[in-house]
Enzyme design. Structure first.
Site, PDB file in Angstrom:
ATOM      1  CD  GLU A 185      -9.012  -5.128 -25.025  1.00  0.00           C
ATOM      2  OE1 GLU A 185      -9.616  -5.690 -26.107  1.00  0.00           O
ATOM      3  OE2 GLU A 185      -8.330  -6.418 -25.431  1.00  0.00           O
ATOM      4  CD  GLU A 235      -6.880  -8.367 -28.606  1.00  0.00           C
ATOM      5  OE1 GLU A 235      -5.722  -8.430 -27.917  1.00  0.00           O
ATOM      6  OE2 GLU A 235      -5.875  -7.818 -30.515  1.00  0.00           O
TER       7      GLU A 235
END
Ligand SMILES: NC(=O)c1ccc[n+]([C@@H]2O[C@H](COP(=O)([O-])OP(=O)(O)OC[C@H]3O[C@@H](n4cnc5c(N)ncnc54)[C@H](O)[C@@H]3O)[C@@H](O)[C@H]2O)c1
Length: 691
Positions: A127, A107
């Site tokens: 995730e 990210e």
């Protein structure tokens, strides 16, 4: 060189500012790393000499994720915005990736203008495997870069995508030479400057998401294709909703959606269970009295005795890891059959593209068959996987004792026999250990490592390490009937059978277990395995439901009927024949069949499992409650989003479990006696997994 903080340096290399993070072992996004990025960026932007900025990591990897341990805890430090600093930079920022850029790491890289990587690098947003979604803008940026379809695949699987594929997908802009990442990234930065490339931000790229707008079928089809895989889990669906938002909403709105959905997952029970499971697996490798520096026994060759169902699968694990295997059988035809099954398994994997034809030959080349146990003289470890009979196992172990070199590990794959008794026939009981693989042994992740009375610490430490090397999840257990996994399974099986005699039908019980999240219920499992395992026609007197079914040649899926009837597609249907058999049994037993609720089925099947887990802990047969959960998640399909039996017991309340056991004890006797440890936990207001 300027030190930004304890884990971050800033240097100017010609006209390129380089921010270097160095926070071993994996440069996880701790507070220090986040501050390093934020303040490093401020320094680089303020540096008049820097025309472009490179973000790079020391050590074995780029930022490999968030600091999971800190998730959910409150942060009171002053606010910083490292992602914003990267994205708002007036100078081009290039992320230089090696090792893995995972989760928050990727990210952060997506907030940079460009990404370069060495060919061995991998990127991913894993995730979902912790019951979460990427909550730092990744759900909005990735689809803009790679399009919704690829983002769906990446984010719902959590896969680590190799650099070359990342390049094709557009996650990475250029590959640079292995080992020359810093130079390569700086050269790329200079190219960007020389070509006067625009300050492209991922958030502003819109072609791929715009092309998908008005095409909800992309998502509908993806959901349908993966319904089985995602069953019961919240996180895949929540990730999908974020990608829908990336397609349908402006960037800033999409970020709000991401934040909202992230908070929902973070606060939910599923992610808590999945994060617990993640740490439980790591914890299982820690053995209190076997320190990390216990000397290991090198295992460069393995012998396996028995080329049956288990022996063949076990051999494949080692060949897959590049370790040569010698398989010993009693008869040539059994050996040929065993080796043939292994080859067929490999060829099937190759035909599906899992491995190449060359891999098949390479792996088969590592497996040698023999009819002579003396062939095991030079191997470092032997795993015995012959028939489950004490006399045969003892005979084999006394022979192994004479044949194997000093220091070799002598392991048995027994499911239930006493390993101390097996070890007693050798002059080296310290070398004897149980390695309980699960069927199919080449597929199932779980390995119960069974410590006998005299097993030495190096043998334990080596077995635990080796398990990891062959891709297994190991838990150390003690010698007791059924060890940990099957001992707890026995409770559920018994209750399933008893419930049938009280008026529940197999499909009712299976449905409750399936809806709870197990891949299948106990009766569907029996049909799959075959009802005639251990059944002998000549001795069958129709005394059990299984006898009655087998006598009608209803032996499970393989005969087209068992507890269920199977159609030509092997789809199970409730069987009137079975129902009649059960009703006749119940009538003969004089019991009045009653209506049994789903709730009762669930409690009857699962409370005794938690209770047995408590007994196992009491007896020291498992080191910790979380090891029991690791066993049930990896070997028996306990849904990971429900944490395992011990975690689940804690969640619903141990007082409830205790009260349930007491009620059953009052109704049906001491078979249901609550474990002393369960009583104690409740009395002290404690629980198993969050002490
Ligand atoms: N099948 C399972 O699901 C499972 C799961 C875990 C553990 N186990 C255990 O693994 C062991 C093997 O089970 P399996 O299902 O593979 O049995 P299997 O019957 O499929 O295979 C046993 C093999 O051992 C060979 N054999 C017998 N005596 C031998 C000897 N003296 N020397 C060499 N080979 C010999 C047989 O020829 C046969 O091929 C048992 O102890 C069983 O309890 C089985």
């Amino acid at each position: 060189m300027t030190a930004i903080n304890a884990v971050t340096d800033y240097t100017l290399d010609g006209d390129v500012g380089v921010i270097t993070l160095n926070s071993p072992p994996v440069n996880a996004l701790s507070r220090g790393v986040l501050e390093g990025i934020a303040f490093g960026m401020q320094a680089a932007v303020a540096d008049p000499g820097a025309k472009a900025i490179v973000l790079i990591c020391e050590g074995r990897t780029f930022i490999a994720g968030a600091d999971i341990g800190g998730l959910g805890s409150r942060r009171e430090e002053r606010p910083i915005d490292p992602m914003g600093e990267l994205e708002r930079s007036p100078k081009p920022v290039i992320a230089a990736i090696h090792g893995t850029a995972l989760g928050g790491g990727l990210e952060a890289a997506l907030c940079c203008n460009y990404r370069v990587a060495v060919p061995s690098a991998r990127c991913g947003l894993p995730e979902v495997n912790l019951g979460l979604l990427p909550g730092a803008g990744g759900t909005q940026r990735l689809p803009r870069l790679v399009g919704p379809q690829k983002a769906l695949e990446m984010m719902t699987s959590g896969m680590h995508v190799p650099a070359r594929q990342c390049l094709e997908m557009g996650v990475v802009d250029e590959l640079v030479e292995e080992g020359k990442l810093r130079e390569g990234a700086i050269a790329f930065a200079r190219k960007v400057l020389a070509e006067n490339r625009p300050l492209r931000k991922v958030r502003d790229i819109s072609e791929k998401v715009e092309a998908a707008r008005g095409h909800p079928e992309i998502f509908a089809e993806f959901r349908k294709a993966n319904a089985r895989k995602f069953r019961g889990f919240m996180a895949p669906e929540w990730n999908i909703r974020c990608i829908e938002a990336a397609v349908n909403q402006p960037f800033d709105e999409g970020i709000k959606t991401e934040q909202k959905l992230f908070r929902e997952l973070l606060a939910g029970e599923q992610s808590a269970a999945q994060r617990y499971a993640f740490f439980a697996e790591r914890q299982a490798n820690k053995i209190p009295d076997v320190p990390d520096d216990t000397p290991l026994i090198p295992v460069n060759s393995v012998g396996i005795i028995g080329a049956g169902t288990m022996g063949g699968g076990i051999a494949m694990n080692f060949a897959n890891a590049g370790i040569p295997v010698t398989i010993v059988e009693v008869k040539q035809d059994a050996l040929d059959r065993g080796l043939g099954v292994i080859r067929k398994n490999y060829e099937r994997t190759a035909s599906r593209g899992g491995i190449t034809a060359a891999d098949v030959e390479k792996r088969m080349g590592l497996i040698t068959g023999s009819l002579d146990m003396n062939a095991l003289a030079p191997v470092d470890m032997v795993i015995e996987a012959v028939f489950e009979r004490m006399d045969i196992k003892k005979d084999i172990f006394s022979k192994l004792d004479a044949i194997c070199k000093p220091g070799a590990i002598l392991a048995t794959n027994t499911s239930a026999l006493n390993i101390d008794e097996i070890a007693s026939v050798t002059k080296r009981p310290e070398a004897v250990i149980g390695l309980h693989f699960f069927s199919p042994a080449n597929v199932m992740k779980l390995l119960e490592v069974v410590r006998a009375d005299h097993t030495s610490k190096p043998v334990i430490a080596t077995s635990m390490k080796l398990a990891k090397k062959i891709g297994k999840v190991a838990a150390l257990v003690g010698v007791c009937p059924g060890f940990v996994g099957n001992r707890i399974l026995g409770q559920r099986q018994r209750e399933a059978q008893k419930l049938m005699f009280e008026g529940a039908m197999p499909w009712d019980i299976d449905r409750v277990m399936y809806d709870f999240g197990f891949p299948m219920g106990p009766f569907a499992m029996s049909d799959l395995a075959g009802l005639d395992i251990g059944w002998v026609k000549e001795n069958s007197r129709g005394e059990t439901i299984r006898d009655a079914l087998c006598e009608l040649d209803r032996r499970g899926q393989k005969t087209g009927a068992g507890y269920y009837d199977y159609d030509e597609n092997r789809v199970a249907h409730p069987s009137p024949v079975t129902e009649k058999i059960i009703q006749d049994f119940v009538a003969r037993s004089g019991v009045n069949a009653r209506t049994i609720t789903d709730e009762e089925i669930l409690e009857r099947c699962l409370y005794p499992m938690v209770n047995e887990g408590a007994k196992i802990l009491e007896e020291g047969m498992a080191i910790r409650a979380s090891d029991i959960d690791v066993i049930w998640e990896n070997g028996y399909g306990w849904p990971v989003y429900r944490g395992g039996p011990m975690w689940w017991g804690d969640q619903i309340g141990l007082d409830k479990v205790l009260a349930g056991m007491k009620k059953l004890q009052a109704q049906m006797g001491d078979l249901y006696k609550p474990a002393a440890l369960l009583e104690k936990m409740v009395a002290e207001g404690k629980n198993f997994t969050r002490v």
